[in-house]
Design a protein around this motif. Sequence first.
Motif, PDB file in Angstrom:
ATOM      1  N   LEU A 226       1.135  -1.380   0.045  1.00  0.00           N
ATOM      2  CA  LEU A 226       0.082   0.038  -0.009  1.00  0.00           C
ATOM      3  C   LEU A 226       0.947   1.274   0.137  1.00  0.00           C
ATOM      4  O   LEU A 226       1.894   1.241   0.461  1.00  0.00           O
ATOM      5  N   LYS A 227       0.422   2.340  -0.655  1.00  0.00           N
ATOM      6  CA  LYS A 227       0.962   3.508  -0.835  1.00  0.00           C
ATOM      7  C   LYS A 227       0.498   4.574   0.444  1.00  0.00           C
ATOM      8  O   LYS A 227      -0.578   4.372   0.767  1.00  0.00           O
ATOM      9  N   GLY A 228       1.435   5.224   1.384  1.00  0.00           N
ATOM     10  CA  GLY A 228       1.059   5.831   2.253  1.00  0.00           C
ATOM     11  C   GLY A 228       0.373   5.290   3.571  1.00  0.00           C
ATOM     12  O   GLY A 228       0.177   3.989   3.567  1.00  0.00           O
ATOM     13  N   GLY A 229       0.318   5.944   4.690  1.00  0.00           N
ATOM     14  CA  GLY A 229      -0.213   5.408   5.850  1.00  0.00           C
ATOM     15  C   GLY A 229       1.199   4.280   6.372  1.00  0.00           C
ATOM     16  O   GLY A 229       2.179   4.137   6.028  1.00  0.00           O
ATOM     17  N   GLU A 230       0.801   3.836   7.744  1.00  0.00           N
ATOM     18  CA  GLU A 230       1.836   2.799   8.388  1.00  0.00           C
ATOM     19  C   GLU A 230       2.015   1.653   7.479  1.00  0.00           C
ATOM     20  O   GLU A 230       0.775   1.046   6.984  1.00  0.00           O
ATOM     21  N   PRO A 231       3.086   1.001   7.383  1.00  0.00           N
ATOM     22  CA  PRO A 231       3.279  -0.408   6.874  1.00  0.00           C
ATOM     23  C   PRO A 231       2.375  -1.289   7.716  1.00  0.00           C
ATOM     24  O   PRO A 231       2.383  -1.160   8.864  1.00  0.00           O
ATOM     25  N   VAL A 232       2.039  -2.383   6.919  1.00  0.00           N
ATOM     26  CA  VAL A 232       1.264  -3.252   7.394  1.00  0.00           C
ATOM     27  C   VAL A 232       1.443  -4.645   6.830  1.00  0.00           C
ATOM     28  O   VAL A 232       2.132  -4.959   5.973  1.00  0.00           O
ATOM     29  N   LYS A 233       1.286  -5.638   7.901  1.00  0.00           N
ATOM     30  CA  LYS A 233       1.655  -7.141   7.360  1.00  0.00           C
ATOM     31  C   LYS A 233       0.063  -7.441   6.498  1.00  0.00           C
ATOM     32  O   LYS A 233      -0.818  -7.173   6.617  1.00  0.00           O
ATOM     33  N   ASN A 234       0.451  -8.266   5.645  1.00  0.00           N
ATOM     34  CA  ASN A 234      -0.606  -8.965   4.917  1.00  0.00           C
ATOM     35  C   ASN A 234      -1.522  -8.025   4.369  1.00  0.00           C
ATOM     36  O   ASN A 234      -2.928  -7.644   4.445  1.00  0.00           O
ATOM     37  N   PRO A 235      -0.966  -7.035   3.445  1.00  0.00           N
ATOM     38  CA  PRO A 235      -1.703  -5.705   2.983  1.00  0.00           C
ATOM     39  C   PRO A 235      -2.942  -6.182   1.902  1.00  0.00           C
ATOM     40  O   PRO A 235      -2.658  -6.662   1.047  1.00  0.00           O
ATOM     41  N   LEU A 236      -3.973  -5.613   2.271  1.00  0.00           N
ATOM     42  CA  LEU A 236      -5.385  -5.751   1.201  1.00  0.00           C
ATOM     43  C   LEU A 236      -5.310  -4.485   0.341  1.00  0.00           C
ATOM     44  O   LEU A 236      -5.497  -3.394   0.851  1.00  0.00           O
ATOM     45  N   ARG A 237      -5.250  -4.627  -0.940  1.00  0.00           N
ATOM     46  CA  ARG A 237      -5.173  -3.354  -1.902  1.00  0.00           C
ATOM     47  C   ARG A 237      -6.722  -3.125  -2.436  1.00  0.00           C
ATOM     48  O   ARG A 237      -6.854  -2.047  -2.297  1.00  0.00           O
ATOM     49  N   ALA A 238      -7.290  -4.222  -2.617  1.00  0.00           N
ATOM     50  CA  ALA A 238      -8.626  -3.899  -3.126  1.00  0.00           C
ATOM     51  C   ALA A 238      -9.444  -5.151  -3.000  1.00  0.00           C
ATOM     52  O   ALA A 238      -9.045  -6.158  -2.887  1.00  0.00           O
TER      53      ALA A 238
END
Length: 341
Positions: A226-238
Amino acid sequence: MGFAADGSGFTLLASCVEDERVPANGFCRQHVAVLDRGAKEWALRRSPLPETRGGVGVSSSLLVLGPGRALIEEGGAEPEARRTWFTRDGGRSWRQGDLKTIGTAPEIPAGAVLTTDCARPPGSQGDDCAQERLVVVSPQDGRRRALARGPLLGAHPRPAERAEPDGSWWVSGTDPVTGRAAIAVSRDAGRSWTPSRLPSPTTAPGRHTTVVVGPDAVYAAEMGELKGGEPVKNPLRALHRSLDGGRTWERMWTTGPLLEPRTLQGLPIAGPGGRVVIGAEDREYASTDGGRSFRPTGEGSRFTRRTPIGLLRQGTTCLYDISADGVRWAEFRLACEDEES
């Protein structure tokens, strides 16, 4: 933990002893628990896995391949050196094998698991895999065989291990023309595939897409950075939805720097009437409009995956829920410390 279509199951367990003064003295003893068909309790049976010592930990995996059939894959070593053990009698005996792919399979047989291996030419060197292929883990002998025909989804296709309740098999990857996220479905056990493009919010490479077939819609969760915000694990894009079995898709949810849910553990849970639930890293979110908007449910984080008898959801290390329809859930406990389960 895994289940077969008749309700029988297997799970791997480990009991570890640590020595704070001399860590090398620590060890983990591994076990297999088996739920025979119709049994009310799990039975503890011998594991073919050796003890691990000196804080090495446990990293083996388990694949259930049908009633009484399972494959344990040893972790830790390089793929070429890992051992496997296959049982066809509910864990009473095990036969040793390896992870090598032998021959081809024209289709995905009942009870099989779909995965990938590296289609590396013989004699090639290096750890990176430039090209992967779909392989079938056979319920007959636990061996891997290359699927004769797979979809064109780039160099690194990502299959679902199990078929969805309607018998469909799904694989994600990239569209060979645009490079965007794409998926393919087979409704004839892997003999042929129908690809479709997803309306991804970006052309940047993603991770993979997970698909779940609900009672009135198919949902595809596109995973990626993901762009922006805090980095996360298992990122959901859409999150995408199809109302025609996966032929066409509409993007319902696009994650932003602050919009939640921004992560997904396992599969979305698809219910009737536009209901879809996302198990994020921190908590659970639900939508009643097909994924256009979400609200916290008040429940904590849980990981969801598909088994032949329904969706299996795990919260804590020993608390599980299972559901055939994603709406009604039955709770059970296994191997909880300091209590009978």
